[in-house]
Design a protein around this motif. Structure first.
Motif, PDB file in Angstrom:
ATOM      1  N   ASP A  84       0.846  -1.194   0.000  1.00 52.01           N
ATOM      2  CA  ASP A  84       0.000   0.000   0.000  1.00 52.01           C
ATOM      3  C   ASP A  84       0.883   1.246   0.000  1.00 52.01           C
ATOM      4  N   ASP A 128       2.151   1.998  -3.492  1.00 51.37           N
ATOM      5  CA  ASP A 128       1.135   2.659  -4.315  1.00 51.37           C
ATOM      6  C   ASP A 128       1.070   4.150  -4.009  1.00 51.37           C
ATOM      7  N   THR A 169       5.877 -14.891  -5.964  1.00 49.69           N
ATOM      8  CA  THR A 169       4.861 -14.199  -6.766  1.00 49.69           C
ATOM      9  C   THR A 169       3.519 -14.936  -6.687  1.00 49.69           C
ATOM     10  N   ALA A 221       0.089 -13.192  -5.196  1.00 49.23           N
ATOM     11  CA  ALA A 221      -1.183 -13.132  -5.909  1.00 49.23           C
ATOM     12  C   ALA A 221      -2.332 -13.631  -5.032  1.00 49.23           C
ATOM     13  N   SER A 258      -3.022 -10.766  -2.566  1.00 45.95           N
ATOM     14  CA  SER A 258      -3.451  -9.489  -3.150  1.00 45.95           C
ATOM     15  C   SER A 258      -4.765  -9.580  -3.921  1.00 45.95           C
ATOM     16  N   GLY A 308      -5.129 -11.440  -6.518  1.00 47.53           N
ATOM     17  CA  GLY A 308      -4.800 -11.647  -7.924  1.00 47.53           C
ATOM     18  C   GLY A 308      -3.998 -10.535  -8.553  1.00 47.53           C
ATOM     19  N   ARG A 309      -3.784  -9.434  -7.850  1.00 45.79           N
ATOM     20  CA  ARG A 309      -2.975  -8.359  -8.430  1.00 45.79           C
ATOM     21  C   ARG A 309      -1.531  -8.827  -8.542  1.00 45.79           C
ATOM     22  N   PRO A 310      -0.906  -8.677  -9.712  1.00 48.85           N
ATOM     23  CA  PRO A 310       0.471  -9.177  -9.888  1.00 48.85           C
ATOM     24  C   PRO A 310       1.478  -8.409  -9.038  1.00 48.85           C
ATOM     25  N   SER A 333       3.225  -5.311 -10.595  1.00 55.01           N
ATOM     26  CA  SER A 333       2.424  -4.131 -10.909  1.00 55.01           C
ATOM     27  C   SER A 333       2.690  -2.973  -9.956  1.00 55.01           C
ATOM     28  N   TYR A 334       3.352  -3.243  -8.853  1.00 56.95           N
ATOM     29  CA  TYR A 334       3.654  -2.193  -7.883  1.00 56.95           C
ATOM     30  C   TYR A 334       4.899  -1.393  -8.263  1.00 56.95           C
TER      31      TYR A 334
END
Length: 217
Positions: free
Chosen positions: A108, A111, A134, A138, A141, A143-145, A148-149
């Motif tokens: 977080d 982001d 990883t 997933a 999260s 499913g968020r890769p 992607s951060y």
């Protein structure tokens, strides 16, 4: 979001990019768990220092991409003959035991940092560990890769270089067009921060009792 005084006030006006280490910074690890797991498999001879520093050639070669996972498994069996009758999956589980759970508050934070900084990852890692963490990420999260951060993730085994070699820091800066004086590197390993500093990067070392989330407010 500004860097706290714990990092250094002098960075605030200059820093535009932050390069994070993974293990010990964004992901908790415990090398003793892998050592204990191998001991439970009756594979004697592993040491914490060998794994952390890649003192044994097979660990260095795995983390610089010179050994495939299959080649690493063959090298494990050659180096420690007691492992030859143990299923591959049991050895991989022992190898991955070093990886602990993710604290999602750290992601977080990433982001939020994107509003003001370019965010990168630079990790000494290997493909078996990366597949494991990883996948776990997933699941945590939704499913968020994992990647992607970050604007870009740099991995030692893909680059053929390993921290603290100054060449890996120079390569990251070259590939992403980073100015050293505008870039902060955060790691928990003193050798790695020392190597980064020789290239002109600003550095901060995470030490016991300090959370990476403590550095930003």
């Amino acid at each position: 979001m500004k860097l706290k005084e714990a990092v250094s006030q002098q960075f605030e006006a200059e820093i535009k990019n932050i390069v994070f280490d993974l293990g010990g910074v964004l992901l908790d690890i415990d090398v003793s768990r892998t050592l204990a797991a191998f001991e439970r498999l009756d594979i004697d001879g592993f040491s914490v220092d060998d794994i952390i520093s890649c003192r044994k050639d097979i660990f260095f070669r795995l983390e610089t991409g010179a050994l495939s996972p299959e080649g690493f498994m063959a090298a494990i069996r050659e180096t420690w003959p007691a492992s030859r009758n143990i299923p591959d999956n049991d050895i991989w589980q022992a190898w991955n035991a070093v990886l602990l759970d993710f604290d999602m508050s750290r992601f977080d934070m990433l982001d939020r940092l994107k509003d003001n900084y370019r965010i990168f990852l630079l990790s000494n890692t290997n493909l078996p560990h990366r597949i494991e963490y990883t996948g776990r990420f997933a699941a945590r999260s939704g499913g968020r890769p994992f990647e992607s951060y970050f604007e870009k993730c740099y991995y030692s085994d893909e680059m053929g270089l390993r921290k603290p070699d100054p060449a890996i820091f120079r390569e990251v800066m070259h590939r992403s067009g980073l100015v050293p004086s505008q870039t902060l590197f955060i790691d928990d390993n003193a050798d790695n921060t020392a190597g980064a500093k020789t290239t002109g990067l600003n550095v901060f070392r995470i030490t016991e009792g300090v959370e990476v989330t403590d550095l930003f407010g």
